[in-house]
Design a protein around this motif. Sequence first.
Motif, PDB file in Angstrom:
ATOM      1  N   ASP A 124       2.797 -27.328  -9.756  1.00 50.00           N
ATOM      2  CA  ASP A 124       1.967 -27.914  -8.748  1.00 50.00           C
ATOM      3  C   ASP A 124       2.697 -28.885  -7.667  1.00 50.00           C
ATOM      4  N   GLY A 126       5.739 -27.701  -6.637  1.00 50.30           N
ATOM      5  CA  GLY A 126       5.988 -26.660  -5.765  1.00 50.30           C
ATOM      6  C   GLY A 126       7.508 -26.444  -5.754  1.00 50.30           C
ATOM      7  N   ASP A 128      11.254 -24.608  -6.950  1.00 47.13           N
ATOM      8  CA  ASP A 128      11.563 -23.204  -7.248  1.00 47.13           C
ATOM      9  C   ASP A 128      12.231 -23.054  -8.524  1.00 47.13           C
ATOM     10  N   ARG A 490       4.371 -33.714  -2.769  1.00 50.30           N
ATOM     11  CA  ARG A 490       3.655 -32.217  -2.823  1.00 50.30           C
ATOM     12  C   ARG A 490       3.555 -31.824  -1.335  1.00 50.30           C
ATOM     13  N   ALA A 494       5.103 -28.590   0.662  1.00 52.34           N
ATOM     14  CA  ALA A 494       4.281 -27.772   1.220  1.00 52.34           C
ATOM     15  C   ALA A 494       4.555 -27.426   2.433  1.00 52.34           C
ATOM     16  N   ARG A 497       7.697 -25.162   2.927  1.00 50.12           N
ATOM     17  CA  ARG A 497       7.365 -23.726   2.636  1.00 50.12           C
ATOM     18  C   ARG A 497       6.748 -23.036   4.015  1.00 50.12           C
TER      19      ARG A 497
END
Length: 588
Positions: A124, A126, A128, A490, A494, A497
């Motif tokens: 959740d 994020g 890797d 978070r 995001a 990304r």
Amino acid sequence: MKRFRVWAPDASEVALHVDGHDVPATPADGGWWVAHAEAGHGTRYGWRLDGADPLPDPRSRWQPDGVHGLSAVDAPDETDFAWTDQHWRGFHLPGAVLYELHVGTFSPEGTFDGVVERLPHLVDLGVDAIELLPVAAFPGDRGWGYDGTFPHAVHDAYGGPAGLRRLVDAAHAAGIGVVLDVVHNHLGPDGNHLGAFGPYFSERHQTNWGAAVNLDGPGSGEVRRYFVEHLTGWQRDLHLDGFRLDAVHALVDDSATHLLEQLADEVAATAAHTGRSCWLIAESDRNDPRYVLPASAGGMGLDASWADEWHHALHAVLTGETDGYYEDFGTLDHLVRGLQQAWVYAGDWSEHRQRVHGRSPAGLPGHAFVVSVQNHDQIGNRATGDRIGHGTSDGRLRIGAALLLTSPFVPMLFQGEEWSASSPFRYFTDHQDAALGQAVTEGRTHEFAHFGWDPTDVPDPQDRTTFESSVLRWDEVGESGHAELLQWHRDLIALRRRHPSLTDGRWSAQEIDHDAEVGWIRIRRGDVLVVVNLGAAPVSVPVPDGFVLAGVEGRPLAAGATRNADVVALDPDGVAILNLAAEAERQS
């Protein structure tokens, strides 16, 4: 019938001690000895050299009875465990977000299975890949792991090799890689039997831990293979996705081919064979690009290096601390230089070191540097293990996270950082040798007394409560203040990304402006603009036309900031992230 091998070049007679019986070993080429015996999963065994008491196997994968006990065969069948990650091909370090954690304090269980239970939180968030602090077998149950004595064995209190397999397989199923911190530059004193088997150490070189590992003297060929096969074996059999190599500057090696170059070559060859990527990350404060340059350019071919000066520059500005090694930092100019090139000192005079330090990183990609706001060293090596959030405003924590997660380098979070965990991360040990434990306790007290700390404030590493206080408190994740910071992290991940300009590693293409007197910094990385106010008064910072406040799911990525006309107005400790209007419309 199982085949057992051991390297003991100076022994005249070797026997395999298995299930309480001795089986004579046969000498083989190069100082190796071989024996065969019936032995299944969990069978205890060791090696008897020249009639002495049996010792555990230097290449043991499992020490269920501790570092002084016999070794155990690690050979589970498919009814015990079967890999499910056949389609996993690894994670991509360029563009990745790492998450450093200590298995013993990450969960109340303090085990690999405790980490597995909390993988949904990391998904959740994020990230890797997780980067585990060392899990090689070390004395006692609790510790940081940097005093391990069996590099090939998995610490049993965490769950042993079976538990590590379960964690790696579950992480891969969740889309998360697993990087392991390993220590090859020294072994702890308690349970270190290597010297009885062969010339694993040499007085030719000295390190902070005494005689150096023998990487370039007589017998060093097999010593080097010992460490190479540690990585390639765990890469192949335990499906690890990378290794962080502790204190590589202490791997003293005058050979024509440095051990690090050999490791890079053989790990790459194993990756090609398995079809899974595997990354090598150096830890060193030398600011030396040779660790990550390819061998063809005179380097050692590692993939990345920790860049602690990025942390130091940010920490000193966020907290105002300028003691110890922070005396080389503390200005906005230092911070800007770290934001620009990861290393602050790149051939510059260091007041703390009283010499010129470092070399230019020009030409290296951004993913050659791993940067962090916090990590185990920079928290745990403080007298009380206090985190930056224990003495810094939420606004400054948001600034730190914004600068980290929009960085052109590889960002790394430390466990609990994402919600500003209240638990400290202290230095703790569980030495079974009473004299060694007392020496560690006294040494810790004297070390911080030298820096002006009250010795009574320094927790005793051997006291179990020092460890227990460091365990994350998961019930606070949803509490007011913590929950908002978690959402901030978070949203930043995001945002990272969806913007290639944040992950392409082109740090030299950044545009950074700042006003050292007022205290603001403005950074443009392609279609993303980051503006922060580290000053004591409100400021208005000009921004280019076309930039609007960035947002994730309707939440603006701004705190204490507003977009007005051609400026962003920032309160003290305010931060705003903007992107081009066209990009914002495309994402909405």
